[in-house]
Write a protein that holds these residues in place. Structure first.
Motif, short mmCIF file in Angstrom:
data_model
loop_
_atom_site.label_atom_id
_atom_site.label_comp_id
_atom_site.label_asym_id
_atom_site.label_seq_id
_atom_site.Cartn_x
_atom_site.Cartn_y
_atom_site.Cartn_z
N PHE A 52 0.85 -1.18 0.00
CA PHE A 52 0.00 0.00 0.00
C PHE A 52 0.89 1.23 0.00
O PHE A 52 1.83 1.34 0.79
CB PHE A 52 -0.94 0.03 1.21
CG PHE A 52 -1.81 1.24 1.20
CD1 PHE A 52 -2.92 1.31 0.36
CD2 PHE A 52 -1.50 2.35 2.00
CE1 PHE A 52 -3.71 2.45 0.33
CE2 PHE A 52 -2.29 3.49 1.96
CZ PHE A 52 -3.40 3.53 1.13
N PRO B 212 0.77 5.30 0.28
CA PRO B 212 -0.04 6.51 0.50
C PRO B 212 0.26 7.55 -0.59
O PRO B 212 1.40 7.65 -1.05
CB PRO B 212 0.45 7.02 1.86
CG PRO B 212 1.27 5.95 2.45
CD PRO B 212 1.77 5.10 1.33
N LYS B 213 -0.77 8.30 -0.95
CA LYS B 213 -0.58 9.31 -2.00
C LYS B 213 0.52 10.30 -1.64
O LYS B 213 1.26 10.79 -2.49
CB LYS B 213 -1.90 10.05 -2.26
CG LYS B 213 -2.82 9.25 -3.16
CD LYS B 213 -4.10 9.99 -3.51
CE LYS B 213 -4.94 9.10 -4.42
NZ LYS B 213 -6.32 9.55 -4.58
N SER B 214 0.64 10.54 -0.34
CA SER B 214 1.64 11.53 0.10
C SER B 214 3.07 11.07 -0.17
O SER B 214 4.01 11.86 -0.09
CB SER B 214 1.46 11.79 1.60
OG SER B 214 1.55 10.56 2.29
N LYS B 215 3.24 9.77 -0.45
CA LYS B 215 4.61 9.25 -0.64
C LYS B 215 5.01 9.08 -2.11
O LYS B 215 6.12 8.67 -2.41
CB LYS B 215 4.77 7.89 0.05
CG LYS B 215 4.40 7.88 1.51
CD LYS B 215 5.39 8.67 2.35
CE LYS B 215 5.06 8.52 3.82
NZ LYS B 215 5.29 9.75 4.58
N ASP C 65 -6.95 7.41 -0.23
CA ASP C 65 -5.73 8.08 0.25
C ASP C 65 -4.43 7.49 -0.28
O ASP C 65 -3.35 7.88 0.16
CB ASP C 65 -5.71 8.06 1.80
CG ASP C 65 -5.77 6.63 2.33
OD1 ASP C 65 -6.02 5.70 1.52
OD2 ASP C 65 -5.56 6.45 3.55
N GLY C 66 -4.55 6.55 -1.20
CA GLY C 66 -3.31 5.97 -1.71
C GLY C 66 -3.54 4.99 -2.83
O GLY C 66 -4.58 5.03 -3.50
N THR D 10 5.24 0.83 3.29
CA THR D 10 3.99 0.27 2.80
C THR D 10 3.69 -1.14 3.29
O THR D 10 4.58 -1.99 3.41
CB THR D 10 4.00 0.22 1.26
OG1 THR D 10 5.06 -0.65 0.86
CG2 THR D 10 4.20 1.58 0.65
#
Lengths: 353, 277
Positions: free
Chosen positions: A5, A7-10, A161-162, A187
């Motif tokens: 997984f 996250p979009k922030s990464k 969110d990802g 992740t």
């Protein structure tokens, strides 16, 4: 199957890592549209893109590609030119993955095209599943090409969110192993993947709609019956023979070959550029005979090549329903309309019998 | 004995050195070629090669020598950039060739049969390869009839060989011109006007047609009038080609790539193909 997984922030962090190691092609913004081109900065990557002007497959079949290098004074210095750099295509939608699979078959069919195959070899394809259609004029739901079962090394499934990252091939494993510190650190995906896919797909079912009045499998037969119909004269009268439909198509592969001589008048290259079966001279021979001189004939050929001849010769349709040709046509010609007209003509003919 | 040249890399040509040039008409030249290390090209009648001059491009050209001939010959009409350049080359100059491409003529179907060959204009060049094959193995065939039509007397190709054919008892040769001049004493009229001289035994005759696109349907009609069965009629078709490798799309007629499945077709294969004839 490996699952992660992300996250979009990464995403930007991952992109920074990848860009340090690989040439990456992905969707980026150009004015109000998107292009699938080389990414130089992490923030350029726009995984929220709808569709790209040119399809990702053109990375393996670029316009003005050099085929051989020659020397005007010495024929012994002639060399074949191929390009084998490892690269990543990041964020390829399922329609385009299906198109790449098709082009792989076309160019690998003997006699093989070593230029395409060299560019294709070693390329890591990171797919990006679509939750909703990218526009009004796509046929991907009718064609079943809004999803891809194979033809990618990793697949990104978007969540709120990802991304769930599914790794399916050896190249995909090579990729995650190469960035293992990154994947392991950030992740993990703990849910049941199959439940996740079920949910994802039911969301897709709600968002995608069929555009054709009949099942896609009935299309080749319906089109065959239009061969001599008025339909093509109508389309031909509208068409401006600009060839844009061919240029943006992810499964058009016709080309022209020409020589380019360097300014020193010594070296040069034999190159190929994308050609269009809508160009008036496409089927013209030296004596001046033109085997498809009418626009109606050329339009019919484009559609028949994709939906009649390729299914008959290769066992697959040459259209993945991406909708690019429909979007780009300045005369407003749409495959959706042509296909539905073909179904309608077939129905009328049957009723008359 | 490895005396044949091999092509393994798609677009890469080999050097063909010109050893002889015959200006056969105002627009056509016959080039005799030598390949590297004196290797030969292995080909069938009616196959073609992609000919190129660097800087001027590439085009498909039929091989006009016979498959058993020691020397490779190409007949080139001057029409465009590349062929104009080719016509400027001299003995000792080189150009590139790759191939051969196309299916070539299925010579096995001719064995033991009477032959009726029909050539129009430049169509005599590819057909000459098959004609030379027939002469080389003459005892394998029955009656051999050859019809040739040209626009004008001075447009006729291979006139020295035509003289031989006219005087040969191995072939019944008839020729015609669309437009005659004061010196011409032969037949005047289209190629179809020669069929009045021909009385084939239809069941044992193989018909072969090579000519300009417009000619086929008229000659086929004459052959059918002579009761030659559809599966015994063959033809070689011309199309635009850019690769010869079944990819570039220019030679496609309906679903068929002429460079792969042609240029030689049986009439059965193309009679229902709408873009063929």
């Amino acid at each position: 199957m490996e699952l992660y997984f992300l996250p979009k922030s990464k995403i930007n962090l991952l992109m920074e890592e990848i860009l340090g190691e690989f040439t990456v092609f992905g969707p980026k913004q150009k004015d109000i549209q998107f292009v699938f081109e080389e990414i130089s900065h992490p923030e350029e990557l726009r995984l929220d893109y709808n569709t790209s002007i040119l399809p990702p497959v053109k990375t393996f079949f670029p316009n003005n590609e050099k085929l051989i290098a020659f020397n005007l004074n010495n024929i012994d210095k002639t060399e074949i030119v191929t390009n084998e750099n490892r690269k990543i295509l990041f964020g390829v939608h399922p329609c385009d993955i299906n198109a790449i699979k098709m082009m792989d078959e076309i160019f690998a069919k003997p006699p093989q095209d070593e230029h395409y195959l060299a560019r294709r070899k070693e390329t890591i394809i990171i797919g990006l599943n679509c939750k909703k259609p990218c526009g009004e004029k796509t046929l991907c739901y009718d064609k079943g090409t809004y999803k891809a079962d194979s033809g990618f090394d990793l697949m990104f499934w978007e969540t709120h969110d990802g991304y769930v990252v599914q790794v399916v091939s050896n190249l995909g494993k090579y990729f995650t192993a190469k960035f293992s510190y990154f994947f392991n650190f950030f992740t993990e995906f703990t849910e049941n993947f199959y439940d996740f896919v079920d949910n994802f797909q039911s969301e897709q079912e709600q968002n995608f709609t069929k555009k054709l009045t009949h099942n896609i499998f009935e299309l080749p037969e319906a089109l065959r019956e239009t061969y001599d119909s008025e339909l093509w004269h109508e389309i031909g009268a509208k068409c401006l023979s600009c060839g844009s439909c061919n240029i943006v198509c992810p499964t058009c592969y016709c080309f022209d070959v020409h020589d380019v001589v360097d300014l020193d008048l010594e070296g040069g290259h034999r190159c190929r550029n994308w050609d269009s079966c809508q160009n008036i001279g496409f089927a013209c021979v030296g004596s001046g005979e033109n085997f498809r001189e009418k626009s109606s004939q050329r339009n019919r050929h484009r559609v028949f090549k994709k939906e009649v001849y390729l299914p008959q010769n290769q066992g697959f349709s040459g259209c993945v329903g991406c909708g690019r040709c429909n979007n780009v046509c300045i005369a407003g010609i749409s495959l959706i309309e042509i296909y539905n007209r073909a179904f309608e003509l077939q129905k009328n003919q049957e009723e008359q019998k | 004995m490895n005396d044949f040249v091999k092509f393994e890399m798609g677009f890469l040509p080999v050097e063909a050195k010109i050893t002889k040039i015959i200006q056969t008409t105002a627009y056509e030249k016959i080039f005799t070629l030598k390949l590297p290390e004196n290797k030969r090209l292995k080909y069938l009648p009616c196959q073609f090669v992609m000919v190129s001059v660097f800087g001027f491009g590439e085009a498909p050209i039929s091989i006009c020598s016979g498959p058993d001939d020691q020397e490779l010959e190409l007949c080139v009409r001057r029409v465009g950039t590349l062929t104009t350049k080719l016509h400027k080359l001299q003995v000792g100059d080189s150009f590139g060739i790759r191939g051969p491409y196309g299916n070539g003529f299925p010579t096995e179907v001719l064995q033991g049969k009477d032959l009726l060959f029909v050539a129009g204009g430049l169509g005599l060049a590819p057909l000459r390869s098959l004609i030379r094959y027939v002469f080389k193995h003459r005892e394998n065939f029955g009656r051999f009839t050859l019809l040739y039509g040209a626009k004008k007397t001075q447009d006729r190709l291979f006139v020295d060989e035509i003289e031989l054919w006219e005087n040969s008892n191995e072939v019944d040769f008839y020729q015609t011109v669309d437009v005659s001049d004061e010196k011409w004493e032969g037949n005047v009229g289209l190629i179809t006007s020669l069929f009045k001289f021909v009385e084939p035994k239809p069941e044992k005759t193989i018909g072969v047609i090579v000519g300009p696109p417009v000619m086929y349907k008229f000659v086929i009609r004459e052959m059918l009038k002579k009761q030659i069965p559809v599966p015994q009629i063959f033809m070689s078709l011309e199309r635009r080609m850019r690769c010869g490798l079944g990819k570039c799309g220019h030679c496609q007629m309906n679903g068929i790539y002429v460079c792969q499945e042609g240029p030689v077709f049986n009439y059965n294969e193309v009679k229902d193909l709408k873009e063929a004839l």
